[in-house]
Design a protein around this motif. Sequence first.
Motif, PDB file in Angstrom:
ATOM      1  N   GLU A   1       0.826  -1.209   0.000  1.00  0.00           N
ATOM      2  CA  GLU A   1       0.000   0.000   0.000  1.00  0.00           C
ATOM      3  C   GLU A   1       0.861   1.259   0.000  1.00  0.00           C
ATOM      4  O   GLU A   1       0.490   2.258  -0.623  1.00  0.00           O
ATOM      5  CB  GLU A   1      -0.958  -0.028   1.199  1.00  0.00           C
ATOM      6  N   ARG A   2       2.000   1.218   0.670  1.00  0.00           N
ATOM      7  CA  ARG A   2       2.904   2.361   0.613  1.00  0.00           C
ATOM      8  C   ARG A   2       3.425   2.574  -0.803  1.00  0.00           C
ATOM      9  O   ARG A   2       3.520   3.701  -1.297  1.00  0.00           O
ATOM     10  CB  ARG A   2       4.071   2.146   1.577  1.00  0.00           C
ATOM     11  N   ASP A   3       3.741   1.464  -1.478  1.00  0.00           N
ATOM     12  CA  ASP A   3       4.194   1.562  -2.860  1.00  0.00           C
ATOM     13  C   ASP A   3       3.099   2.135  -3.762  1.00  0.00           C
ATOM     14  O   ASP A   3       3.370   2.969  -4.632  1.00  0.00           O
ATOM     15  CB  ASP A   3       4.623   0.188  -3.381  1.00  0.00           C
ATOM     16  N   LEU A   4       1.859   1.672  -3.585  1.00  0.00           N
ATOM     17  CA  LEU A   4       0.762   2.169  -4.414  1.00  0.00           C
ATOM     18  C   LEU A   4       0.593   3.676  -4.236  1.00  0.00           C
ATOM     19  O   LEU A   4       0.327   4.389  -5.207  1.00  0.00           O
ATOM     20  CB  LEU A   4      -0.544   1.458  -4.071  1.00  0.00           C
ATOM     21  N   ARG A   5       0.735   4.149  -3.018  1.00  0.00           N
ATOM     22  CA  ARG A   5       0.658   5.598  -2.791  1.00  0.00           C
ATOM     23  C   ARG A   5       1.759   6.325  -3.559  1.00  0.00           C
ATOM     24  O   ARG A   5       1.591   7.471  -3.958  1.00  0.00           O
ATOM     25  CB  ARG A   5       0.755   5.902  -1.297  1.00  0.00           C
ATOM     26  N   GLY A   6       2.886   5.631  -3.753  1.00  0.00           N
ATOM     27  CA  GLY A   6       3.996   6.209  -4.506  1.00  0.00           C
ATOM     28  C   GLY A   6       3.946   5.901  -5.988  1.00  0.00           C
ATOM     29  O   GLY A   6       4.920   6.154  -6.715  1.00  0.00           O
ATOM     30  N   GLY A   7       2.809   5.353  -6.469  1.00  0.00           N
ATOM     31  CA  GLY A   7       2.633   5.115  -7.897  1.00  0.00           C
ATOM     32  C   GLY A   7       3.450   3.970  -8.447  1.00  0.00           C
ATOM     33  O   GLY A   7       3.869   4.008  -9.616  1.00  0.00           O
ATOM     34  N   ILE A   8       3.668   2.935  -7.633  1.00  0.00           N
ATOM     35  CA  ILE A   8       4.461   1.790  -8.100  1.00  0.00           C
ATOM     36  C   ILE A   8       3.980   0.525  -7.391  1.00  0.00           C
ATOM     37  O   ILE A   8       3.418   0.593  -6.295  1.00  0.00           O
ATOM     38  CB  ILE A   8       5.973   2.029  -7.826  1.00  0.00           C
TER      39      ILE A   8
ATOM     40  N   GLY B   1      15.142 -13.856 -21.728  1.00  0.00           N
ATOM     41  CA  GLY B   1      15.825 -12.596 -21.486  1.00  0.00           C
ATOM     42  C   GLY B   1      15.046 -11.401 -22.005  1.00  0.00           C
ATOM     43  O   GLY B   1      14.935 -10.371 -21.330  1.00  0.00           O
ATOM     44  N   ALA B   2      14.496 -11.514 -23.210  1.00  0.00           N
ATOM     45  CA  ALA B   2      13.740 -10.404 -23.789  1.00  0.00           C
ATOM     46  C   ALA B   2      12.478 -10.124 -22.992  1.00  0.00           C
ATOM     47  O   ALA B   2      12.127  -8.957 -22.759  1.00  0.00           O
ATOM     48  CB  ALA B   2      13.395 -10.718 -25.250  1.00  0.00           C
ATOM     49  N   ASN B   3      11.802 -11.167 -22.559  1.00  0.00           N
ATOM     50  CA  ASN B   3      10.551 -10.953 -21.825  1.00  0.00           C
ATOM     51  C   ASN B   3      10.805 -10.361 -20.442  1.00  0.00           C
ATOM     52  O   ASN B   3      10.083  -9.469 -19.998  1.00  0.00           O
ATOM     53  CB  ASN B   3       9.767 -12.261 -21.703  1.00  0.00           C
ATOM     54  N   VAL B   4      11.840 -10.854 -19.760  1.00  0.00           N
ATOM     55  CA  VAL B   4      12.178 -10.290 -18.454  1.00  0.00           C
ATOM     56  C   VAL B   4      12.570  -8.820 -18.602  1.00  0.00           C
ATOM     57  O   VAL B   4      12.182  -7.970 -17.785  1.00  0.00           O
ATOM     58  CB  VAL B   4      13.303 -11.093 -17.781  1.00  0.00           C
ATOM     59  N   ALA B   5      13.321  -8.492 -19.654  1.00  0.00           N
ATOM     60  CA  ALA B   5      13.694  -7.100 -19.898  1.00  0.00           C
ATOM     61  C   ALA B   5      12.450  -6.235 -20.080  1.00  0.00           C
ATOM     62  O   ALA B   5      12.370  -5.115 -19.549  1.00  0.00           O
ATOM     63  CB  ALA B   5      14.592  -7.002 -21.124  1.00  0.00           C
ATOM     64  N   MET B   6      11.472  -6.738 -20.818  1.00  0.00           N
ATOM     65  CA  MET B   6      10.235  -5.992 -21.010  1.00  0.00           C
ATOM     66  C   MET B   6       9.569  -5.687 -19.672  1.00  0.00           C
ATOM     67  O   MET B   6       9.148  -4.549 -19.406  1.00  0.00           O
ATOM     68  CB  MET B   6       9.271  -6.787 -21.893  1.00  0.00           C
ATOM     69  N   ILE B   7       9.470  -6.689 -18.815  1.00  0.00           N
ATOM     70  CA  ILE B   7       8.835  -6.503 -17.510  1.00  0.00           C
ATOM     71  C   ILE B   7       9.600  -5.484 -16.680  1.00  0.00           C
ATOM     72  O   ILE B   7       9.002  -4.596 -16.045  1.00  0.00           O
ATOM     73  CB  ILE B   7       8.755  -7.839 -16.754  1.00  0.00           C
ATOM     74  N   LEU B   8      10.913  -5.587 -16.668  1.00  0.00           N
ATOM     75  CA  LEU B   8      11.717  -4.675 -15.859  1.00  0.00           C
ATOM     76  C   LEU B   8      11.646  -3.244 -16.388  1.00  0.00           C
ATOM     77  O   LEU B   8      11.729  -2.282 -15.609  1.00  0.00           O
ATOM     78  CB  LEU B   8      13.160  -5.168 -15.791  1.00  0.00           C
ATOM     79  N   PHE B   9      11.478  -3.079 -17.694  1.00  0.00           N
ATOM     80  CA  PHE B   9      11.259  -1.734 -18.228  1.00  0.00           C
ATOM     81  C   PHE B   9       9.927  -1.172 -17.723  1.00  0.00           C
ATOM     82  O   PHE B   9       9.799   0.042 -17.497  1.00  0.00           O
ATOM     83  CB  PHE B   9      11.279  -1.743 -19.755  1.00  0.00           C
ATOM     84  N   GLY B  10       8.930  -2.042 -17.544  1.00  0.00           N
ATOM     85  CA  GLY B  10       7.667  -1.593 -16.961  1.00  0.00           C
ATOM     86  C   GLY B  10       7.858  -1.089 -15.548  1.00  0.00           C
ATOM     87  O   GLY B  10       7.277  -0.061 -15.143  1.00  0.00           O
ATOM     88  N   TRP B  11       8.668  -1.802 -14.764  1.00  0.00           N
ATOM     89  CA  TRP B  11       9.011  -1.376 -13.406  1.00  0.00           C
ATOM     90  C   TRP B  11       9.732  -0.020 -13.459  1.00  0.00           C
ATOM     91  O   TRP B  11       9.417   0.901 -12.687  1.00  0.00           O
ATOM     92  CB  TRP B  11       9.890  -2.443 -12.771  1.00  0.00           C
ATOM     93  N   LEU B  12      10.679   0.105 -14.381  1.00  0.00           N
ATOM     94  CA  LEU B  12      11.434   1.350 -14.509  1.00  0.00           C
ATOM     95  C   LEU B  12      10.521   2.511 -14.902  1.00  0.00           C
ATOM     96  O   LEU B  12      10.725   3.650 -14.463  1.00  0.00           O
ATOM     97  CB  LEU B  12      12.546   1.173 -15.543  1.00  0.00           C
ATOM     98  N   GLN B  13       9.508   2.242 -15.720  1.00  0.00           N
ATOM     99  CA  GLN B  13       8.564   3.286 -16.107  1.00  0.00           C
ATOM    100  C   GLN B  13       7.885   3.874 -14.872  1.00  0.00           C
ATOM    101  O   GLN B  13       7.735   5.099 -14.752  1.00  0.00           O
ATOM    102  CB  GLN B  13       7.516   2.720 -17.068  1.00  0.00           C
ATOM    103  N   GLU B  14       7.480   3.018 -13.950  1.00  0.00           N
ATOM    104  CA  GLU B  14       6.853   3.518 -12.733  1.00  0.00           C
ATOM    105  C   GLU B  14       7.865   4.227 -11.838  1.00  0.00           C
ATOM    106  O   GLU B  14       7.565   5.271 -11.242  1.00  0.00           O
ATOM    107  CB  GLU B  14       6.184   2.368 -11.968  1.00  0.00           C
ATOM    108  N   SER B  15       9.071   3.667 -11.722  1.00  0.00           N
ATOM    109  CA  SER B  15      10.101   4.281 -10.881  1.00  0.00           C
ATOM    110  C   SER B  15      10.489   5.670 -11.379  1.00  0.00           C
ATOM    111  O   SER B  15      10.795   6.558 -10.583  1.00  0.00           O
ATOM    112  CB  SER B  15      11.351   3.386 -10.836  1.00  0.00           C
ATOM    113  N   ALA B  16      10.474   5.841 -12.696  1.00  0.00           N
ATOM    114  CA  ALA B  16      10.921   7.106 -13.284  1.00  0.00           C
ATOM    115  C   ALA B  16       9.853   8.189 -13.264  1.00  0.00           C
ATOM    116  O   ALA B  16      10.144   9.343 -13.606  1.00  0.00           O
ATOM    117  CB  ALA B  16      11.377   6.864 -14.726  1.00  0.00           C
ATOM    118  N   ASN B  17       8.625   7.836 -12.870  1.00  0.00           N
ATOM    119  CA  ASN B  17       7.524   8.797 -12.909  1.00  0.00           C
ATOM    120  C   ASN B  17       6.737   8.810 -11.601  1.00  0.00           C
ATOM    121  O   ASN B  17       5.557   8.450 -11.574  1.00  0.00           O
ATOM    122  CB  ASN B  17       6.588   8.473 -14.076  1.00  0.00           C
ATOM    123  N   PRO B  18       7.374   9.195 -10.494  1.00  0.00           N
ATOM    124  CA  PRO B  18       6.656   9.235  -9.216  1.00  0.00           C
ATOM    125  C   PRO B  18       5.571  10.299  -9.241  1.00  0.00           C
ATOM    126  O   PRO B  18       5.660  11.272 -10.008  1.00  0.00           O
ATOM    127  CB  PRO B  18       7.758   9.584  -8.213  1.00  0.00           C
TER     128      PRO B  18
END
Length: 259
Positions: A100-107, A143-160
């Motif tokens: 829930e703390r993460d959701l408040r932070g948009g991730i 490898g390609a699929n995991v990279a895709m998922i991690l880019f999704g994580w990075l998208q949220e991290s980069a846009n608080p």
Amino acid sequence: MTTTSEVTATGVDERSLRSLRRWNLALTALHLGQAVAVVVLATDFAITITQTLPTGPPGSAPASPESLVDLPIGATIAVFLLMASLDHLLTATVARRTYERDLRGGINRFRWVEYSFSATIMVVLIALYSGIVDISALIGIVGANVAMILFGWLQESANPPGSPTRTMKPFWFGCVAGAAPWIAIAANLVAAEEVPGFVIGIFVSLFVFFNSFALNQWLQYRGIGPWRSYAFGEKAYLVLSLVAKSALAWQIFAGSLAS
């Protein structure tokens, strides 16, 4: 002065968090129930993963494929369903405060960790059913699929929430990485002389669902309609996860595990 880290994601309030907890508990039960049903009902059908090694200098004819391991399909389906069930259970119970703390932070870091495993297993299964069984090719797909998922994580991290700037670069980079496995699978299906109808159905339906996850994130960061609420986008992820996993599980079951 309010800092970016103190800004709460749109739509994430006590009411929405209580609702999300109920959703996560429900999805825990639904994924677990399906995992048990697949294990109980499935046959011992397996697909052999192979390895093809060089026999000489570059350009030499490759050796015949060697069998590495027989992957039991029923158990593999159960694994990604159980991973989803565990993720939802953790976020609704012992990891609820962090979630829930993460959701408040948009991730939602739990989502991306679980998808890195479960969605990758799903793509590997689709690849296997399209005839891609060589270990080297499968490693590339993983490898390609995991990279895709991690880019999704990075998208949220980069846009608080509250950030004065917004970037979509991680999203688009993830789209590029995520396209590679589907291009490889499509190429195999097109080149094959004969493909069972249910395999085509799996490819088409899961391709649509996987792209729906990307669409959901794009709508979130464009703030279109109800997607202006991060909590709405989170619920959309939950629904898509359940539907995509269920569709793959039961299409494979109907096509090859029930006979």
